[in-house]
Design an enzyme around this catalytic site. Structure first.
Site, PDB file in Angstrom:
ATOM      1  N   GLU A 427      34.427 -36.021  -4.716  1.00 17.84           N
ATOM      2  CA  GLU A 427      34.877 -34.749  -5.363  1.00 17.84           C
ATOM      3  C   GLU A 427      36.045 -35.015  -6.373  1.00 17.84           C
ATOM      4  OE1 GLU A 427      36.461 -30.500  -4.402  1.00 17.84           O
ATOM      5  OE2 GLU A 427      35.873 -31.590  -2.932  1.00 17.84           O
ATOM      6  N   ASP A 500      36.654 -32.421  -0.186  1.00 16.83           N
ATOM      7  CA  ASP A 500      37.597 -32.068   0.663  1.00 16.83           C
ATOM      8  C   ASP A 500      37.431 -31.215   2.047  1.00 16.83           C
ATOM      9  OD1 ASP A 500      39.266 -32.800  -1.368  1.00 16.83           O
ATOM     10  OD2 ASP A 500      39.270 -30.691  -2.418  1.00 16.83           O
ATOM     11  N   ASP A 502      38.186 -28.481   3.022  1.00 14.44           N
ATOM     12  CA  ASP A 502      37.968 -27.068   3.207  1.00 14.44           C
ATOM     13  C   ASP A 502      36.736 -26.564   2.778  1.00 14.44           C
ATOM     14  OD1 ASP A 502      37.988 -27.572   0.255  1.00 14.44           O
ATOM     15  OD2 ASP A 502      40.093 -26.985  -0.283  1.00 14.44           O
ATOM     16  N   ASP A 504      35.635 -25.151  -0.227  1.00 16.41           N
ATOM     17  CA  ASP A 504      35.058 -25.565  -1.369  1.00 16.41           C
ATOM     18  C   ASP A 504      34.682 -27.019  -1.432  1.00 16.41           C
ATOM     19  OD1 ASP A 504      35.899 -23.416  -2.664  1.00 16.41           O
ATOM     20  OD2 ASP A 504      37.724 -24.037  -3.697  1.00 16.41           O
TER      21      ASP A 504
END
Length: 641
Positions: A427, A500, A502, A504
């Site tokens: 990403e 990531d 998290d 997102d």
């Protein structure tokens, strides 16, 4: 000047002359298939004795010269008494007269593979020498033929016990350019026959290699299906196969059908009529397919398993299907002497009517198996719908062009072997930069993606195909998709999604997983797709550093530290905003290094549930997501806002 054409120009071929003049009409040609067809004709006669309960042992010997074969059985033996109208022995009539045999009436054979009465005589006509031995009526009888003609009358050799027939023949080199038999081909035919005729023992003696093998399979078609599935290396979707066996005493017919769905992308069904392989199928295969399709559709409709947004076709239902069909009928109507296709029209309806209710009953009484099959069908339908528009463009690309036109953002690995290589789909360009610096360049390739990729579940196919990020993924993988998909062309051993830690990042990983599931499902089912587990937190406790992948993991680490150290050193907690924040060395140690990292293999445990969840949560119907949120609202107690 016109050429005359009168009665003297009409040629009448006597006896077996038509066979020697036009062998292709009887055996399909004089190449390898036609040569081996001679063995099949004599073998079929021996098998006919076995399938009618008169023999239990068939032996085929390939002699040391490689060009002569002996087929023997312990059946009733070829009749040797005088034929009432011909005057010669019945054995001589059978081997020298076309359309002579004991299978035109149902009194002698209930079912048979040789029905045209030309098998034995054709083999005799095309043999340099043929020796026929019949053991019956308390004696051993023998007659020798050369190129279809008797050398001498039938002789009674000596007293003998039991009964049976032995035929040894040598193909005529004047007819066949090459007379050497393929031992592997003969062996395979015998092994298959042992499955189709469960309980009959087949022996193959290969004098050219000094080998002897015995084939016997009492479980018949069930054992055969297991062997086919293993040979094709296609993982079964369900363990227990569907088996249907029926026998009709009045008509003298019987049939067996065994089916199993696999992860293969094609359908593979082998069919037999009276023990003879029908490579081109026919009405019996059509009947089974019709009944199978109706049964699956009825089950899916009855249980409300119809998928949203896609129409199930007959090809979807049969994708991955592996099966064996074996029928025995008194009067099979074959297409041609080579018997490659069955044309009995009444068998289509008969098998349709038998398979449909039996398969429905089996599905209803094996719900877990049924759901696995339906999930396989739905997966095939969605993959077909998703990739249909891309077939032409994908097919045009050769493996060479794919390698030359790899995405510019791809940092490929330098190793030439595919084994143990990995493609990380990362990403963002920033995270991609850290990954490129921290990776093992020999085995690890990095493909950075810009932001969140397209949600393929709610986008039209044309938009998916035009999406550059997803197009780069397909190009980098090199295996194509849809019907052009070829797992053997996959350029990497593992495909790893690195996002990531998290919410997102989880969203991006979900979007990529949706793409793989819909467009490249075989990568998932073959265990090629993984999720990397980068840390969300760095937890320093004294001189020790720990990495936590999420909040729960962080809390466990803190609890363990308090339990071990009491009030000891105060933990220092650092939350990463993203992969781009990590130094290349840290990313290597925590996420890329095979010795220290954690990977999650993506697998599908419940196909139907997976399909529904993706359709509901990622699809165009917002009401499905609303219901999902409302039903689980009480579970969302601690949301970070």
């Amino acid at each position: 000047m016109a050429q005359s054409y009168t009665a003297k120009d009409i040629t009448v071929l006597e006896g077996l002359e038509p066979v020697r003049k036009r062998p292709g009409m009887y055996i399909g040609g004089v190449g390898s298939p036609g040569l081996h067809h001679l063995v099949w004709e004599i073998l079929d006669n021996a098998v006919d004795e076995a399938m009618n309960g008169h023999a239990s042992h068939v032996r085929v010997t390939l002699h040391a010269d490689g060009s002569s074969v002996t087929v023997s059985d312990d059946g009733r033996g070829v009749p040797v008494d005088r034929h009432p109208t011909n005057g010669a022995s019945a054995l001589e009539v059978i081997f020298t007269t076309l359309h002579a045999g004991g299978k035109f009436e149902n009194r002698t054979y209930r079912t048979a593979g040789g029905l045209h009465g030309v098998g034995a005589s054709v083999v005799n006509a095309l043999s340099q020498e043929l020796v026929a031995i019949s053991r019956r009526d308390g004696f051993l009888w023998q007659q020798t033929f050369r190129r279809g003609k008797p050398v001498a009358p039938l002789r009674r050799l000596r007293p003998a016990r039991g009964s049976g027939t032995t035929i040894r023949f040598h193909p005529d080199p004047r007819i066949f350019p090459r007379t050497a038999f393929d031992a592997g081909l003969v062996r395979e035919r015998l092994e298959v026959a042992s499955y189709v005729h469960g309980g009959v023992e087949f022996v193959f003696e290969d004098e050219t290699a000094g080998a002897r093998e015995v084939f016997r399979h009492d479980e018949g078609l069930t054992d055969y299906l297991a062997r086919i599935v293993a040979e094709r290396e296609a993982a079964p979707v369900h363990d227990a196969a569907f088996l249907l066996a029926r026998e009709h005493a009045e008509s003298g017919s019987r049939f067996g059908v065994v089916l199993q769905w696999t992860e293969s992308t094609d359908e593979h069904v082998r069919s037999y009529v009276n023990g003879i392989p029908t490579g081109s199928g026919g009405t019996h295969e059509a009947g089974v397919r019709a009944g199978l399709g109706k049964a699956m559709r009825n089950f899916i409709d009855t249980h409300g398993l119809t998928p949203k947004g896609v129409t199930l076709t007959a090809d979807d239902i049969r994708e991955g299907l592996t099966g064996v069909i074996s029928i025995f009928v008194p009067e099979p109507q074959f297409q041609g002497q080579t018997k490659d296709r069955l044309n009995n029209p009444e068998l289509t309806q008969a098998l349709d009517a038998a398979v449909r209710p039996a398969l429905e009953h089996w599905l209803n009484h094996n719900p877990s198996v049924a759901e696995a099959i339906v999930a396989r069908i739905v997966l095939a339908a969605r993959a077909r719908a998703a990739s249909r528009a891309a077939q032409e463009s994908v097919t045009r690309k050769s493996a060479a062009s794919r390698r030359l036109n790899l995405p510019g953002k791809l940092s490929d690995c330098t190793g030439s072997a595919r084994e143990e290589t990995e493609l990380f789909i990362v990403e963002g360009d920033s995270a991609g930069g850290s990954a490129k610096q921290g990776r093992d360049r020999t085995r690890q390739a990095i493909l950075p993606l810009r932001g969140k990729v397209l949600n393929v579940e709610s986008a039209p196919v044309s938009k998916v195909l035009a999406n550059k990020e997803l197009s780069d993924v397909v190009t980098a993988l090199g295996c194509g998709f849809g019907k052009s998909f070829d797992l053997g062309r996959l350029r990497y051993d593992r495909v790893i999604i690195l996002a990531d830690a998290d919410s997102d990042g989880h969203h991006i990983a979900t979007l990529l997983l949706t793409f793989f599931y819909r467009f490249l499902p075989a990568l998932v089912t073959n265990g090629k797709v993984f999720l990397a587990q980068p840390p969300l937190y760095r937890v320093d406790i004294g001189k020790e550093t720990h990495w936590a992948v999420d909040d729960a993991h962080r809390d466990r680490l803190l609890a363990q530290a308090r339990s071990a150290n009491g009030r000891g050193a105060r933990p220092q907690i650092t939350r990463f905003k993203g992969l781009g924040e990590m130094m290349p060395r840290v990313l290597w140690e925590t996420t890329l290094n095979p010795a220290t990292r954690r990977l999650l293999r993506v697998a599908i445990e419940d196909g139907l549930k997976t399909d529904r969840v993706i359709a509901d949560l990622m699809g165009r119907d917002a009401s499905a997501r609303f219901r999902f949120i409302m039903e689980r609202a009480d579970d969302a107690l601690d949301l970070d806002v």
